[in-house]
Design a protein around this motif. Structure first.
Motif, short mmCIF file in Angstrom:
data_model
loop_
_atom_site.label_atom_id
_atom_site.label_comp_id
_atom_site.label_asym_id
_atom_site.label_seq_id
_atom_site.Cartn_x
_atom_site.Cartn_y
_atom_site.Cartn_z
N VAL A 1 -20.05 14.39 19.01
CA VAL A 1 -20.07 12.92 19.15
C VAL A 1 -19.58 12.54 20.55
O VAL A 1 -20.17 11.69 21.22
N ILE A 2 -18.49 13.17 20.99
CA ILE A 2 -17.96 12.89 22.34
C ILE A 2 -18.99 13.29 23.40
O ILE A 2 -19.21 12.56 24.37
N LEU A 3 -19.63 14.45 23.21
CA LEU A 3 -20.67 14.89 24.15
C LEU A 3 -21.84 13.92 24.16
O LEU A 3 -22.39 13.63 25.23
N SER A 4 -22.18 13.39 23.02
CA SER A 4 -23.25 12.38 22.95
C SER A 4 -22.83 11.10 23.67
O SER A 4 -23.66 10.45 24.32
N GLY A 5 -21.55 10.75 23.57
CA GLY A 5 -21.03 9.61 24.32
C GLY A 5 -21.12 9.83 25.82
O GLY A 5 -21.47 8.93 26.58
N ILE B 1 -17.05 23.79 21.53
CA ILE B 1 -18.06 23.70 20.47
C ILE B 1 -18.55 25.09 20.08
O ILE B 1 -18.66 25.43 18.90
N VAL B 2 -18.85 25.92 21.08
CA VAL B 2 -19.34 27.28 20.81
C VAL B 2 -18.26 28.11 20.12
O VAL B 2 -18.54 28.83 19.16
N ILE B 3 -17.03 28.00 20.59
CA ILE B 3 -15.94 28.75 19.95
C ILE B 3 -15.81 28.33 18.49
O ILE B 3 -15.69 29.19 17.59
N TRP C 1 -13.63 23.51 10.79
CA TRP C 1 -14.20 23.83 12.11
C TRP C 1 -15.44 22.98 12.38
O TRP C 1 -15.65 22.54 13.51
N LEU C 2 -16.25 22.74 11.34
CA LEU C 2 -17.48 21.97 11.52
C LEU C 2 -17.17 20.49 11.77
O LEU C 2 -17.84 19.84 12.58
N HIS C 3 -16.14 19.98 11.10
CA HIS C 3 -15.75 18.58 11.34
C HIS C 3 -15.30 18.38 12.78
O HIS C 3 -15.69 17.41 13.43
N LEU C 4 -14.49 19.32 13.29
CA LEU C 4 -14.05 19.21 14.69
C LEU C 4 -15.23 19.39 15.63
O LEU C 4 -15.34 18.68 16.64
N LYS C 5 -16.12 20.33 15.31
CA LYS C 5 -17.31 20.54 16.14
C LYS C 5 -18.12 19.25 16.21
O LYS C 5 -18.57 18.85 17.29
N LEU C 6 -18.32 18.60 15.06
CA LEU C 6 -19.08 17.35 15.04
C LEU C 6 -18.39 16.27 15.88
O LEU C 6 -19.06 15.51 16.58
#
Length: 151
Positions: free
Chosen positions: A100-104, A142-144, A91-96
């Motif tokens: 990363v996409i949100l940072s993009g 991300i929150v989920i 879950w943390l890997h997908l969240k990260l």
């Protein structure tokens, strides 16, 4: 979860969430500013005001908040064993990945603000309004992932 942070863990987590809120507020506001800026006449005093507003939100809220989210988030991840190969962190890997996409997206919005400031719009107001929904969709997942930790 205690880990390397010990009793500081809830404080670091609280700070992380506070900066997430600041970052998200900026990510919701900047694209809206871009819509209004794009609809102002190029070179007008109104357009100049939007350039100033975009610069302030970027430099005072958006970018500092993103940096703090990353620093605190990676600290929390390290506390969970992200860098030591702990299991059960899918879950943390997908969240990260989503962060990363949100940072993009953040980078794109900042870049587009600079394009508008130079008088070179490339999107329509409608496109900007649609793109404004990207942070809401990403932060929902991300929150989920952070709360439910489904895998």
């Amino acid at each position: 979860m205690i880990g390397m942070l010990g009793n500081a863990y809830p404080w670091v987590k609280a700070a992380h969430l506070i900066f997430v809120i600041f970052w998200m507020a900026g990510l919701f506001m900047l694209p809206r500013y871009l819509v209004y800026h794009q609809e102002a006449a190029i070179g007008s005093p109104e357009a100049a005001q939007w350039v100033e507003r975009e610069s302030k939100i970027r430099n005072i809220i958006l970018t500092p908040a993103m940096v703090m989210v990353w620093v605190l988030g990676l600290t929390l991840g390290a506390n969970l064993g992200l860098f030591s190969g702990a299991s059960g962190l899918g879950w943390l890997h997908l969240k990260l990945l989503l962060v990363v996409i949100l940072s993009g997206y953040h980078g794109w919005a900042v870049g587009y603000a600079k394009k508008l400031a130079a008088g070179r719009p490339t999107l329509t107001g409608r496109h900007l309004r649609l793109i404004n929904e990207v942070p809401a969709v990403l932060v929902t997942f991300i929150v989920i992932l952070a709360i439910v930790q489904p895998f």
